[in-house]
Design a protein around this motif. Structure first.
Motif, PDB file in Angstrom:
ATOM      1  N   PRO A 144       0.763  -1.371  -0.028  1.00 16.97           N
ATOM      2  CA  PRO A 144       0.063   0.048   0.177  1.00 16.97           C
ATOM      3  C   PRO A 144       0.849   1.181  -0.100  1.00 16.97           C
ATOM      4  O   PRO A 144       0.707   2.151  -0.748  1.00 16.97           O
ATOM      5  CB  PRO A 144      -0.626  -0.193   1.374  1.00 16.97           C
ATOM      6  N   ASP A 170      -6.728   6.258  -9.949  1.00 16.45           N
ATOM      7  CA  ASP A 170      -7.664   6.625  -9.109  1.00 16.45           C
ATOM      8  C   ASP A 170      -8.964   5.805  -9.091  1.00 16.45           C
ATOM      9  O   ASP A 170      -9.346   5.139  -7.920  1.00 16.45           O
ATOM     10  CB  ASP A 170      -8.217   7.858  -9.584  1.00 16.45           C
ATOM     11  N   ARG A 229      -8.814   2.286  -9.869  1.00 13.22           N
ATOM     12  CA  ARG A 229      -8.352   1.020  -9.635  1.00 13.22           C
ATOM     13  C   ARG A 229      -7.754   0.950  -8.099  1.00 13.22           C
ATOM     14  O   ARG A 229      -7.747  -0.123  -7.476  1.00 13.22           O
ATOM     15  CB  ARG A 229      -7.621   0.526 -10.814  1.00 13.22           C
ATOM     16  N   ALA A 286      -6.794   3.789  -5.851  1.00 13.20           N
ATOM     17  CA  ALA A 286      -6.882   4.715  -4.769  1.00 13.20           C
ATOM     18  C   ALA A 286      -7.233   4.052  -3.329  1.00 13.20           C
ATOM     19  O   ALA A 286      -7.017   4.288  -2.215  1.00 13.20           O
ATOM     20  CB  ALA A 286      -7.977   5.935  -5.044  1.00 13.20           C
ATOM     21  N   ALA A 287      -8.061   2.996  -3.712  1.00 16.14           N
ATOM     22  CA  ALA A 287      -8.934   2.357  -2.273  1.00 16.14           C
ATOM     23  C   ALA A 287      -7.671   1.201  -1.604  1.00 16.14           C
ATOM     24  O   ALA A 287      -7.781   0.959  -0.434  1.00 16.14           O
ATOM     25  CB  ALA A 287      -9.980   1.670  -2.658  1.00 16.14           C
ATOM     26  N   VAL A 288      -6.760   0.978  -2.716  1.00 15.63           N
ATOM     27  CA  VAL A 288      -5.754   0.046  -2.060  1.00 15.63           C
ATOM     28  C   VAL A 288      -4.816   0.631  -1.162  1.00 15.63           C
ATOM     29  O   VAL A 288      -3.923   0.101  -0.116  1.00 15.63           O
ATOM     30  CB  VAL A 288      -4.838  -0.778  -3.079  1.00 15.63           C
ATOM     31  N   CYS A 289      -4.494   1.838  -1.199  1.00 17.71           N
ATOM     32  CA  CYS A 289      -3.451   2.633  -0.487  1.00 17.71           C
ATOM     33  C   CYS A 289      -4.158   3.511   0.646  1.00 17.71           C
ATOM     34  O   CYS A 289      -3.456   4.196   1.121  1.00 17.71           O
ATOM     35  CB  CYS A 289      -2.528   3.383  -1.270  1.00 17.71           C
TER      36      CYS A 289
END
Length: 319
Positions: free
Chosen positions: A288, A312, A314, A316-319
Motif C-alpha cells: 500500500p 484513481d 483502480r 486509490a482504495a488499495v493505498c
C-alpha cells in the motif's frame, strides 16, 4: 551441511567451519552460508548453481572495478566452479541500523550518498549493458500485469490498458534521456552495511550506466525506508547530493521524481507478484505504501493524467 563443492573449498583453504548457518537467499538462486571459524571469526560461503555462473563472473568483474574506490567484500577463495568464500560484512545491514538507531539516520544517509557520488565518477566497465527505454518499459509492463492481473485479479480494460501503455512509453523514454552515470542497480539498505564510518556494498553484479538519480532514488524510497522516510529528509539528502555533484538542484529533483516514479511502479509489481504467488507475504504490508508513492509522484502531463484516471479508479482504495 554445506554443498560438497563449498566444503571442499573450505578444507583446501583452511576455512573449515566449527558451525554453519544457512542464510536467506535473494531473488536469484545463489545460496549463502555463514561459516563460523575458530577464534570467533566468520566468513561467507557462496554457491552459484550452473545457471547463475554468469552472475558469478559479473560479480567478480564488478568487484575488481569497485574495490579501489568503495568498500566491497574481500574475495578470499574462488574455485572457478561456482563456489566462493568471501568476507563477512556482519549481521547488521544498513536497513537494520536505520531502524535501531534513528539518531544516526542522517549521518548514514550522508555516507551512502557520498558512495553514490564516488561510483558516478567511475567509467562504465561495460560488464552489463546500459539501461535503455525498452528495459524500463518492460519493467513497467510487468508491474501492470502483477498488480492488476495477479494481485487484484482484475485486468485492465482495453481503454485502461491503452492509458497505462501510453504513460509507460512516455516515462521510459523520458528517464532514459537523463544524464547517465554508473549505477549499482539495487542500492538499498539490505545491500549496504555500516562498517566503522564507511559503507560496505554487496550484490553489485548488475552495475550499469543509467539515470544519474537512479541509485539515490533506490536508497531513499524503498521497503526498508518507507516506514520512516519523510519528504523533508529526502529533500535534504537530495539537496546535499546535488550540491556536492554541482548539479542544478531543481532540475535534479525533477529528474529524481521521474526516476522514482518508474522505480516505484516497478517495485509495486515485484511486491504484488511475490504476494500473489505465495512467496512473499512479508511484502504485503509494504505494497500500500509503495502504491501511494506512485500516486503522489504522478504529475500533470498528458501521459500522467491519463494513467491517473486508471490509478484513481483502480488503486486509490488499495493505498
Amino acid at each position: 551441511m554445506i554443498p560438497p563443492g563449498l566444503a571442499k573449498l573450505a578444507r583446501r583453504t583452511r576455512h573449515e567451519p566449527v558451525s554453519i548457518e544457512a542464510l536467506p537467499g535473494d531473488v536469484g538462486r545463489r545460496r549463502y552460508f555463514r561459516l563460523a571459524l575458530a577464534g570467533d571469526r566468520a566468513v561467507l560461503g557462496v554457491v552459484y548453481p550452473p545457471e547463475e555462473m554468469d552472475s558469478c563472473r559479473r560479480w567478480v568483474a564488478a568487484r575488481g572495478v569497485l574495490r579501489e574506490r568503495l568498500r566491497v567484500p574481500l574475495l578470499i577463495a574462488d574455485d572457478q566452479e561456482g563456489n566462493q568464500i568471501v568476507e563477512d560484512l556482519g549481521r547488521v545491514d544498513l536497513a537494520a541500523r536505520f531502524l535501531e538507531r534513528p539518531h544516526e539516520r542522517r549521518v548514514w544517509l550522508e555516507r551512502t550518498t557520498a558512495a553514490i557520488r564516488a561510483l558516478a565518477e567511475i567509467p562504465d566497465p561495460r560488464i552489463n549493458p546500459p539501461f535503455d527505454a525498452a528495459f524500463f518499459r518492460r519493467e513497467l509492463d510487468l508491474a501492470r500485469e502483477a498488480v492488476f492481473d495477479l494481485y487484484l485479479e482484475a485486468p485492465l480494460s482495453r481503454e485502461e490498458r491503452e492509458a497505462h501503455d501510453f504513460w509507460a512509453d512516455a516515462l521510459a523514454r523520458e528517464v532514459v534521456a537523463h544524464p547517465q552515470v554508473l549505477c549499482h542497480r539495487d542500492y538499498h539498505g539490505n545491500n549496504l552495511f555500516p562498517l566503522g564510518d564507511t559503507v560496505g556494498w554487496i550484490d553489485f553484479q548488475d552495475l550499469r550506466t543509467g539515470p544519474d538519480s537512479y541509485d539515490i532514488a533506490s536508497l531513499l524510497w524503498e521497503r526498508t525506508t518507507l516506514d520512516w522516510m519523510t519528504v523533508e529528509t529526502a529533500r535534504d539528502a537530495l539537496e546535499s547530493f546535488a550540491g556536492t555533484r554541482r548539479l542544478e538542484p531543481r532540475a535534479f529533483r525533477e529528474r529524481f521524481d521521474r526516476v522514482l516514479l518508474q522505480r516505484a511502479w516497478k517495485v509495486c509489481g515485484t511486491f504484488a507478484r511475490a504476494v500473489a504467488q505465495g512467496r512473499g507475504e512479508a511484502y504485503r504490508r509494504y505494497l500500500p505504501g509503495e502504491i501511494a508513492l506512485v500516486g503522489r509522484l504522478l504529475k500533470d502531463s498528458e501521459p500522467d493524467r491519463r494513467f491517473r484516471k486508471v490509478f484513481d479508479a483502480r488503486l486509490a482504495a488499495v493505498c
